[in-house]
Design a protein around this motif. Structure first.
Motif, PDB file in Angstrom:
ATOM      1  N   ILE A  40       0.760  -1.360  -0.036  1.00  0.00           N
ATOM      2  CA  ILE A  40      -0.038  -0.071   0.033  1.00  0.00           C
ATOM      3  C   ILE A  40       0.837   1.204  -0.095  1.00  0.00           C
ATOM      4  CG2 ILE A  40      -1.721   1.168   1.269  1.00  0.00           C
ATOM      5  CD1 ILE A  40      -2.836  -1.159   0.064  1.00  0.00           C
ATOM      6  N   PHE A  41       1.975   1.364   0.862  1.00  0.00           N
ATOM      7  CA  PHE A  41       2.934   2.325   0.720  1.00  0.00           C
ATOM      8  C   PHE A  41       3.677   2.642  -0.585  1.00  0.00           C
ATOM      9  CE2 PHE A  41       3.397   1.352   5.625  1.00  0.00           C
ATOM     10  CZ  PHE A  41       2.260   2.197   5.828  1.00  0.00           C
ATOM     11  N   LEU A  42       3.876   1.610  -1.064  1.00  0.00           N
ATOM     12  CA  LEU A  42       4.555   1.590  -2.530  1.00  0.00           C
ATOM     13  C   LEU A  42       3.737   2.082  -3.415  1.00  0.00           C
ATOM     14  CD1 LEU A  42       7.343   0.507  -3.702  1.00  0.00           C
ATOM     15  CD2 LEU A  42       6.335  -1.443  -4.356  1.00  0.00           C
ATOM     16  N   LEU A  43       2.417   1.728  -3.467  1.00  0.00           N
ATOM     17  CA  LEU A  43       1.642   2.095  -4.281  1.00  0.00           C
ATOM     18  C   LEU A  43       1.102   3.781  -4.140  1.00  0.00           C
ATOM     19  CD1 LEU A  43      -0.978  -0.951  -4.597  1.00  0.00           C
ATOM     20  CD2 LEU A  43       0.778  -0.352  -6.261  1.00  0.00           C
ATOM     21  N   THR A  44       1.071   3.923  -2.976  1.00  0.00           N
ATOM     22  CA  THR A  44       0.604   5.514  -2.427  1.00  0.00           C
ATOM     23  C   THR A  44       1.893   6.393  -3.050  1.00  0.00           C
ATOM     24  OG1 THR A  44      -0.126   4.723  -0.390  1.00  0.00           O
ATOM     25  CG2 THR A  44       0.480   7.034  -0.533  1.00  0.00           C
ATOM     26  N   GLY A  45       3.221   5.778  -2.813  1.00  0.00           N
ATOM     27  CA  GLY A  45       4.116   6.678  -3.403  1.00  0.00           C
ATOM     28  C   GLY A  45       4.336   6.822  -5.099  1.00  0.00           C
ATOM     29  N   MET A  46       3.887   5.503  -5.655  1.00  0.00           N
ATOM     30  CA  MET A  46       3.578   5.742  -7.190  1.00  0.00           C
ATOM     31  C   MET A  46       2.546   6.685  -7.392  1.00  0.00           C
ATOM     32  SD  MET A  46       4.061   1.660  -8.010  1.00  0.00           S
ATOM     33  CE  MET A  46       3.890   1.858  -9.674  1.00  0.00           C
ATOM     34  N   ALA A  47       1.387   6.569  -6.592  1.00  0.00           N
ATOM     35  CA  ALA A  47       0.316   7.584  -6.946  1.00  0.00           C
ATOM     36  C   ALA A  47       0.467   9.079  -6.938  1.00  0.00           C
ATOM     37  CB  ALA A  47      -1.107   7.304  -5.992  1.00  0.00           C
ATOM     38  N   ASP A  51      10.558  -0.113  17.494  1.00  0.00           N
ATOM     39  CA  ASP A  51       9.615  -0.597  16.715  1.00  0.00           C
ATOM     40  C   ASP A  51       8.860   0.550  16.007  1.00  0.00           C
ATOM     41  OD1 ASP A  51       7.586  -2.702  15.620  1.00  0.00           O
ATOM     42  OD2 ASP A  51       6.148  -1.619  16.537  1.00  0.00           O
ATOM     43  N   GLY A  52       8.739   1.747  16.565  1.00  0.00           N
ATOM     44  CA  GLY A  52       8.192   2.880  16.093  1.00  0.00           C
ATOM     45  C   GLY A  52       8.940   3.558  14.903  1.00  0.00           C
ATOM     46  N   ILE A  53      10.294   3.718  15.203  1.00  0.00           N
ATOM     47  CA  ILE A  53      11.085   4.400  13.959  1.00  0.00           C
ATOM     48  C   ILE A  53      11.443   3.293  12.885  1.00  0.00           C
ATOM     49  CG2 ILE A  53      12.358   5.663  15.630  1.00  0.00           C
ATOM     50  CD1 ILE A  53      14.663   3.979  15.517  1.00  0.00           C
ATOM     51  N   THR A  54      11.350   1.921  13.202  1.00  0.00           N
ATOM     52  CA  THR A  54      11.268   1.089  12.248  1.00  0.00           C
ATOM     53  C   THR A  54      10.211   1.089  11.200  1.00  0.00           C
ATOM     54  OG1 THR A  54      12.344  -0.672  13.529  1.00  0.00           O
ATOM     55  CG2 THR A  54      11.303  -1.619  11.712  1.00  0.00           C
ATOM     56  N   TRP A  55       9.019   1.200  11.682  1.00  0.00           N
ATOM     57  CA  TRP A  55       7.687   1.602  10.981  1.00  0.00           C
ATOM     58  C   TRP A  55       7.891   2.746  10.077  1.00  0.00           C
ATOM     59  CZ3 TRP A  55       4.376  -1.541   8.798  1.00  0.00           C
ATOM     60  CH2 TRP A  55       3.869  -2.656   9.445  1.00  0.00           C
ATOM     61  N   LEU A  56       8.411   3.819  10.848  1.00  0.00           N
ATOM     62  CA  LEU A  56       8.721   5.122  10.015  1.00  0.00           C
ATOM     63  C   LEU A  56       9.758   4.680   8.796  1.00  0.00           C
ATOM     64  CD1 LEU A  56       8.534   8.060   9.719  1.00  0.00           C
ATOM     65  CD2 LEU A  56      10.312   8.533  11.453  1.00  0.00           C
ATOM     66  N   ALA A  57      10.779   3.962   9.131  1.00  0.00           N
ATOM     67  CA  ALA A  57      11.859   3.912   8.263  1.00  0.00           C
ATOM     68  C   ALA A  57      11.191   2.955   6.918  1.00  0.00           C
ATOM     69  CB  ALA A  57      12.946   3.031   8.749  1.00  0.00           C
ATOM     70  N   GLN A  58      10.437   2.061   7.282  1.00  0.00           N
ATOM     71  CA  GLN A  58       9.601   1.262   6.048  1.00  0.00           C
ATOM     72  C   GLN A  58       8.841   2.075   5.364  1.00  0.00           C
ATOM     73  OE1 GLN A  58       9.701  -3.120   8.380  1.00  0.00           O
ATOM     74  NE2 GLN A  58       7.739  -2.035   8.364  1.00  0.00           N
ATOM     75  N   ILE A  59       7.967   2.885   5.938  1.00  0.00           N
ATOM     76  CA  ILE A  59       7.004   3.492   5.454  1.00  0.00           C
ATOM     77  C   ILE A  59       7.734   4.562   4.349  1.00  0.00           C
ATOM     78  CG2 ILE A  59       5.047   5.613   5.345  1.00  0.00           C
ATOM     79  CD1 ILE A  59       4.410   4.253   8.165  1.00  0.00           C
ATOM     80  N   VAL A  60       8.728   5.300   5.020  1.00  0.00           N
ATOM     81  CA  VAL A  60       9.382   6.389   4.272  1.00  0.00           C
ATOM     82  C   VAL A  60      10.144   5.771   2.946  1.00  0.00           C
ATOM     83  CG1 VAL A  60      11.457   7.845   4.315  1.00  0.00           C
ATOM     84  CG2 VAL A  60       9.944   7.977   6.042  1.00  0.00           C
ATOM     85  N   VAL A  61      10.794   4.439   3.203  1.00  0.00           N
ATOM     86  CA  VAL A  61      11.691   3.927   1.891  1.00  0.00           C
ATOM     87  C   VAL A  61      10.602   3.335   0.891  1.00  0.00           C
ATOM     88  CG1 VAL A  61      11.791   1.603   2.999  1.00  0.00           C
ATOM     89  CG2 VAL A  61      13.577   2.397   1.568  1.00  0.00           C
ATOM     90  N   PHE A  62       9.484   2.889   1.373  1.00  0.00           N
ATOM     91  CA  PHE A  62       8.375   2.512   0.402  1.00  0.00           C
ATOM     92  C   PHE A  62       7.935   3.619  -0.416  1.00  0.00           C
ATOM     93  CE2 PHE A  62       9.145  -1.562   2.314  1.00  0.00           C
ATOM     94  CZ  PHE A  62       8.662  -2.687   1.127  1.00  0.00           C
ATOM     95  N   LEU A  63       7.678   4.675   0.195  1.00  0.00           N
ATOM     96  CA  LEU A  63       6.813   5.939  -0.378  1.00  0.00           C
ATOM     97  C   LEU A  63       7.912   6.289  -1.305  1.00  0.00           C
ATOM     98  CD1 LEU A  63       5.283   7.820   2.611  1.00  0.00           C
ATOM     99  CD2 LEU A  63       4.200   6.337   0.660  1.00  0.00           C
ATOM    100  N   MET A  64       9.223   6.254  -0.820  1.00  0.00           N
ATOM    101  CA  MET A  64      10.379   6.996  -1.717  1.00  0.00           C
ATOM    102  C   MET A  64      10.717   6.435  -2.944  1.00  0.00           C
ATOM    103  SD  MET A  64      14.393   7.225  -1.002  1.00  0.00           S
ATOM    104  CE  MET A  64      14.361   5.228  -1.170  1.00  0.00           C
ATOM    105  N   LEU A  65      10.574   5.026  -2.948  1.00  0.00           N
ATOM    106  CA  LEU A  65      10.618   4.103  -4.223  1.00  0.00           C
ATOM    107  C   LEU A  65       9.509   4.016  -4.920  1.00  0.00           C
ATOM    108  CD1 LEU A  65      12.326   0.935  -2.053  1.00  0.00           C
ATOM    109  CD2 LEU A  65      13.620   2.567  -3.648  1.00  0.00           C
ATOM    110  N   GLY A  66       8.232   4.306  -4.276  1.00  0.00           N
ATOM    111  CA  GLY A  66       7.341   4.565  -5.327  1.00  0.00           C
ATOM    112  C   GLY A  66       7.387   5.784  -6.090  1.00  0.00           C
TER     113      GLY A  66
END
Length: 493
Positions: free
Chosen positions: A37-44, A293-308
């Motif tokens: 979902i984060f990846l697709l959001t970045g693409m959108a 755990d919180g900063i891990t989720w932030l890292a995952q969200i940021v990197v997937f949005l960025m790659l999108g």
């Protein structure tokens, strides 16, 4: 060129982050993995969507490197040595030999495709192997995220095996990618001795660096607690936990940078550092784990949005057909063949377990990050490599990511867990000689009496909360219990 203001960057970044989180909330409803979902959001929001421009490969690599360090450390910190002891050997074989075989089988298939007149890719053998190497590891963020979202257990210690593999196989894929980029850009032939030497150096220094920096991190955390003597007793406990967590994050990046500078694999060091810290005695462990755990989720969200944002979807159309063939080959042939070959010496791993491990060959952010390295190194055909890897990643998350637990149920590998580990959100200080446990009542527990005061519990145990369906009940001795009630128990250690 018009300079982008800080305010505009913050506006765009915050909008993207909020949109990603809100879109991710619907992942369970639509049945898609959260990270997809984060990846697709970045693409959108990207070039072919709302027009947000981002094409800086070097910045993407830097952000990806930081995010991957946090993700791998978090995965290591959550890995208990007691749970992986029985699966260390097969897990490590999968993360090394399995990655190598996946790259080899898939690379040869890509090379075969490149020789066909009807395809629009024409990669030499080294570049074909390079493309396969970037996709050869399972993605730790995807595996941890999907397995963690399901509370159902898996038989035969499959969950710790898969988490160990996904957390420790990125270094092998990284090394193969770097070695093959060197071979593709310098026109030098691959020397087996050179490759083996590089791998031994990377893994040897990476292992040593990870364990040493992990022990150093645990020691520094204890030193911080002792600094100031009696004055530290008056420190706000929440502040102490927060500062210790920040100290640990600093040590994570030190572990990566120092190990890399010494010629070792920084990603492997970070993962092993996480294991060492997670299994060490660190005061405030639960609070620190929540912070990480919180900063891990932030890292995952940021990197997937960025790659999108980084990808241009219209460019993937030109390689869609060949990408589909490569993705299907990896899912149906390459990954299963490498898993069965790697696990052949381990007779304790049954055929159904091997099939399930083969299916959980999830691709995610790591392959896409690795695919930026050929672009930065100006390897011929690098843009096609990036688009193919992106397409295969989406295919993997769509096909495999949405069917992981369905495959486990189909293979008869689901194991019901009667004991919950959420502890109702209650926490106790690590310094206290007590621990929290949960017990789900059955008819057998209530055979003699349904009163709480008559329930037989180990000495030194006390029920502090009862959960009945969606209700929480304060206990007392006259409380009547029912089957399926969940008791939260505090126990002396």
């Amino acid at each position: 060129m018009e300079q982008v203001s800080t305010e505009n960057l913050l506006l765009a970044g915050s909008t993207l982050l909020v949109a990603g989180v809100l879109a991710g909330k619907s992942s369970h409803r639509v049945g898609l993995p959260l990270l997809l979902i984060f990846l697709l959001t970045g693409m959108a929001f990207g070039t072919d969507g709302l027009g947000m421009q981002f094409s800086d490969i070097h910045t993407a690599q830097s952000i990806g490197m930081v995010a991957l360090c946090v993700i791998l450390f978090s995965g290591g910190m959550g890995t208990k040595i007691s749970s992986i002891r029985l699966v260390v050997a097969p897990g490590l074989v999968l993360s090394t030999v399995g990655v190598l075989l996946t790259a080899l089988f898939t690379g040869l298939f890509i090379w075969w495709l490149s020789g066909m007149s009807w395809t629009n890719i024409h990669f030499p053998l080294v570049v074909s192997l390079l493309l396969a190497a970037t996709m050869s590891s399972t993605d730790s963020a995807s595996v941890f995220g999907i397995l963690g979202a399901h509370k159902t257990g898996l038989r035969h210690h499959l969950r710790p095996m898969l988490e160990l593999e996904s957390g420790s196989n990125d270094p092998m894929a990284y090394m193969l990618t770097i070695v093959l980029i060197e071979a593709a850009t310098t026109d030098t032939s691959l020397s087996v001795g050179h490759v083996v030497g590089e791998l031994l150096m990377q893994f040897g220094v990476g292992i040593a660096g990870g364990f040493l920096t992990g022990r150093l991190t645990v020691w520094l955390a204890s030193v911080y607690r002792r600094l100031g003597g009696a004055a530290s007793d008056s420190e706000d406990p929440a502040q102490a936990v927060a500062m210790t967590a920040i100290l640990i994050v600093g040590c994570v990046f030190f572990s990566f940078a120092a190990t890399t500078a010494l010629g070792g694999n920084g990603y492997l060091a970070v993962y092993l550092c996480g294991i060492t810290v997670g299994n060490g005695r660190v005061v405030g462990h639960r609070g620190i784990a929540k912070f990480i755990d919180g900063i891990t989720w932030l890292a995952q969200i940021v990197v997937f949005l960025m790659l999108g944002l980084l990808v241009n979807p219209h460019e993937m159309l030109s390689v869609a057909a060949v990408s589909l063939l490569i993705g299907v080959f990896m899912i149906v042939v390459g990954r299963p063949l490498s898993v069965f070959c790697s696990l052949m010496p381990f007779r304790s791993v049954g055929r159904r377990s091997k099939l399930f491990v083969s299916w959980v060959g999830l691709r995610g952010a790591v392959p896409i990050i690795f695919a930026t390295y050929p672009v930065a190194a100006h390897v011929e055909g690098a843009s096609q490599i990036f688009n193919i890897v992106f397409f295969v990643t989406i295919l993997s998350l769509l096909v495999q990511g949405t069917t992981v637990m369905a495959a486990a149920r189909r293979l008869g590998l689901v194991e019901r867990q009667e004991v919950s580990d959420d502890h109702f959100g209650v926490e106790i200080p690590d310094e206290l000689p007590t621990s929290l446990h949960t017990l789900t009542l059955t008819e057998a527990h209530l055979a003699n009496s349904d009163l709480l005061r008559d329930l037989e519990l180990p000495q030194g145990s006390l029920v502090i909360m009862i959960r009945r369906g969606g209700r929480y009940i304060v206990p007392n001795g006259r409380r009547r219990l029912q089957p399926s009630d969940v008791l939260l128990i505090i126990r002396e250690d």
